[in-house]
Design a protein around this motif. Structure first.
Motif, PDB file in Angstrom:
ATOM      1  N   LEU A  73       0.938  -1.349   0.017  1.00  0.00           N
ATOM      2  CA  LEU A  73       0.139   0.038   0.016  1.00  0.00           C
ATOM      3  C   LEU A  73       0.896   1.157   0.123  1.00  0.00           C
ATOM      4  O   LEU A  73       0.434   2.281  -0.676  1.00  0.00           O
ATOM      5  CB  LEU A  73      -0.929   0.123   1.233  1.00  0.00           C
ATOM      6  N   VAL A  74       2.018   1.228   0.820  1.00  0.00           N
ATOM      7  CA  VAL A  74       3.011   2.376   0.842  1.00  0.00           C
ATOM      8  C   VAL A  74       3.439   2.821  -0.476  1.00  0.00           C
ATOM      9  O   VAL A  74       3.587   3.686  -1.021  1.00  0.00           O
ATOM     10  CB  VAL A  74       3.884   2.141   1.868  1.00  0.00           C
ATOM     11  N   LEU A  75       4.018   1.665  -1.096  1.00  0.00           N
ATOM     12  CA  LEU A  75       4.625   1.454  -2.445  1.00  0.00           C
ATOM     13  C   LEU A  75       3.579   2.348  -3.508  1.00  0.00           C
ATOM     14  O   LEU A  75       3.988   2.906  -4.366  1.00  0.00           O
ATOM     15  CB  LEU A  75       5.243   0.338  -2.940  1.00  0.00           C
ATOM     16  N   VAL A  76       2.340   1.771  -3.517  1.00  0.00           N
ATOM     17  CA  VAL A  76       1.409   2.383  -4.355  1.00  0.00           C
ATOM     18  C   VAL A  76       0.826   3.439  -4.305  1.00  0.00           C
ATOM     19  O   VAL A  76       1.086   4.308  -5.074  1.00  0.00           O
ATOM     20  CB  VAL A  76       0.364   1.124  -4.714  1.00  0.00           C
ATOM     21  N   PHE A  77       0.304   3.666  -3.216  1.00  0.00           N
ATOM     22  CA  PHE A  77      -0.385   4.989  -2.649  1.00  0.00           C
ATOM     23  C   PHE A  77       0.194   6.178  -2.121  1.00  0.00           C
ATOM     24  O   PHE A  77      -0.076   7.111  -2.256  1.00  0.00           O
ATOM     25  CB  PHE A  77      -1.591   4.681  -1.689  1.00  0.00           C
ATOM     26  N   THR A  78       1.602   5.800  -1.661  1.00  0.00           N
ATOM     27  CA  THR A  78       2.491   6.925  -1.021  1.00  0.00           C
ATOM     28  C   THR A  78       3.517   7.294  -2.151  1.00  0.00           C
ATOM     29  O   THR A  78       3.596   8.487  -2.686  1.00  0.00           O
ATOM     30  CB  THR A  78       2.941   6.542   0.215  1.00  0.00           C
ATOM     31  N   TRP A  85      -0.891   9.760  -3.005  1.00  0.00           N
ATOM     32  CA  TRP A  85      -2.272  10.180  -2.672  1.00  0.00           C
ATOM     33  C   TRP A  85      -2.712  10.226  -1.084  1.00  0.00           C
ATOM     34  O   TRP A  85      -3.293  10.718  -0.616  1.00  0.00           O
ATOM     35  CB  TRP A  85      -3.470   9.192  -3.167  1.00  0.00           C
ATOM     36  N   LEU A  86      -2.104   8.953  -0.545  1.00  0.00           N
ATOM     37  CA  LEU A  86      -2.129   9.092   0.726  1.00  0.00           C
ATOM     38  C   LEU A  86      -0.893   9.265   1.715  1.00  0.00           C
ATOM     39  O   LEU A  86       0.306   8.699   1.020  1.00  0.00           O
ATOM     40  CB  LEU A  86      -2.727   7.660   1.076  1.00  0.00           C
ATOM     41  N   TYR A 102      -4.941   9.656   7.044  1.00  0.00           N
ATOM     42  CA  TYR A 102      -4.037   8.923   7.664  1.00  0.00           C
ATOM     43  C   TYR A 102      -4.565   7.357   8.102  1.00  0.00           C
ATOM     44  O   TYR A 102      -3.778   6.544   8.092  1.00  0.00           O
ATOM     45  CB  TYR A 102      -3.807   9.694   9.037  1.00  0.00           C
ATOM     46  N   PRO A 103      -6.080   7.384   8.471  1.00  0.00           N
ATOM     47  CA  PRO A 103      -6.427   5.855   8.807  1.00  0.00           C
ATOM     48  C   PRO A 103      -6.688   5.019   7.594  1.00  0.00           C
ATOM     49  O   PRO A 103      -6.933   3.878   7.780  1.00  0.00           O
ATOM     50  CB  PRO A 103      -7.637   6.031   9.518  1.00  0.00           C
ATOM     51  N   VAL A 104      -6.568   5.626   6.393  1.00  0.00           N
ATOM     52  CA  VAL A 104      -7.130   4.854   5.092  1.00  0.00           C
ATOM     53  C   VAL A 104      -6.379   3.783   5.158  1.00  0.00           C
ATOM     54  O   VAL A 104      -6.883   2.450   4.947  1.00  0.00           O
ATOM     55  CB  VAL A 104      -6.970   5.599   3.973  1.00  0.00           C
TER      56      VAL A 104
END
Length: 307
Positions: free
Chosen positions: A151-156, A161-162, A174-176
């Motif tokens: 998730l960090v690799l993709v969305f951050t 995005w996050l 932050y909680p997503v």
């Protein structure tokens, strides 16, 4: 029903006391202590520290004093590492964070899991069934310690995005990712249980009778089949909810949320006896309470359980 609830409460209290005693003795059985890691502590100073925190007394006396303080004052004692903080303060700081994204994870897992399971069962052997099963299997094989970095690799790092970590008062971005990482595998289990249970109920005699009477399909599914199919799901929800809180250690550490999991790891590495015991008791209380609530809800849905 009242007698059923009283019996469950009567079982819960000694279970909690046994949990406290076993955790207490196991923790003290490990070699070392909270002050042994400090370099160059003279024996006199170490003896004074042990006396201050009551560690010089027999274990059975320590256990009795600890339980007595909890019962009479709801006091888990001072932290042995953070000199100016009590265990109550540490729990009051970390538990709201963990509970917040634990609740959201629970809601996401239940709503999405039950919806996928019902859709797959009603449309058995269709493309929707295969899609729901495929999503469940894919989510099941991705534990949170694998899903979190993805998730960090993709969305951050990829999409920006996050945020990749922190809490910032629980503001919505932050909680997503913690919620997604924590709820995915539980959602898959709920979907599989719901699908299997719904398929079994849909082939029951009373469902055939309802259909033979000419009742609409929606009435048969939601009024007659849905409630009985939830019985296995309810029995799973209590440990699942507690698992989303107690299993948040990886999520807390990886996303640096400042929740209970991160504090539990820190207390374990520093041998902070009182903080470890406080968090362990909190998790034990949650486990016992929610399992008891699941039993009560199960008995309310199926009166045969009360017997």
């Amino acid at each position: 029903m009242i007698n059923f609830v009283i019996r469950r409460i009567g079982i819960a209290i000694p279970t909690l006391l046994i949990l406290i005693a076993i955790s207490f003795f196991l923790m003290h059985a490990a070699p070392g202590g909270p002050f042994n890691s400090e370099r160059g502590v003279p024996p006199e100073v170490l003896a004074n520290l042990n006396a201050k925190y009551g560690l010089d007394k027999p274990l059975i006396v320590q256990l009795w004093n600890y339980i007595w303080d909890i019962v009479t004052k709801f006091d888990f004692g001072p932290s042995m590492i953070f000199k100016t903080r009590t265990v109550n303060d540490i729990i009051a700081q970390g538990f709201p964070v963990t509970f917040t994204y634990g609740i959201w994870s629970f809601l996401v897992a239940v709503v999405v899991g039950v919806s996928l399971g019902v859709a797959a069962a009603v449309n058995h052997n269709s493309w929707l069934d295969y899609l729901a099963v495929g999503v469940s299997i894919g989510a099941q094989v991705l534990p949170n310690f694998v899903l979190a970095p993805i998730l960090v690799l993709v969305f951050t790092l990829g999409l920006h995005w996050l945020p990749g970590g922190g809490w910032n008062g629980g503001q919505w971005p932050y909680p997503v990712m913690p919620v997604i990482a924590l709820s995915t595998s539980f959602m898959a289990s709920i979907a599989r249980i719901t699908r299997s249970s719904m398929l079994e109920v849909l082939h029951s005699n009373f469902i055939r009778t309802a259909r033979a009477k000419g009742l609409p399909a929606n009435t048969v599914i939601w009024k007659h089949a849905f409630k009985p199919s939830l019985l296995p799901v309810i029995s799973y929800l209590a440990p699942a909810f507690v698992g989303m809180i107690t299993g948040s250690v990886v999520v807390d550490v990886y996303f640096s949320t400042g929740g209970m999991g991160q504090m539990f790891v820190n207390s374990a590495t520093s041998r902070d006896y009182s903080t470890m015991m406080g968090i362990t008791i909190l998790y034990g209380v949650l486990t016992i309470v929610f399992n008891m609530l699941a039993d009560i809800l199960y008995a309310w849905i199926d009166p045969k359980i009360r017997l």
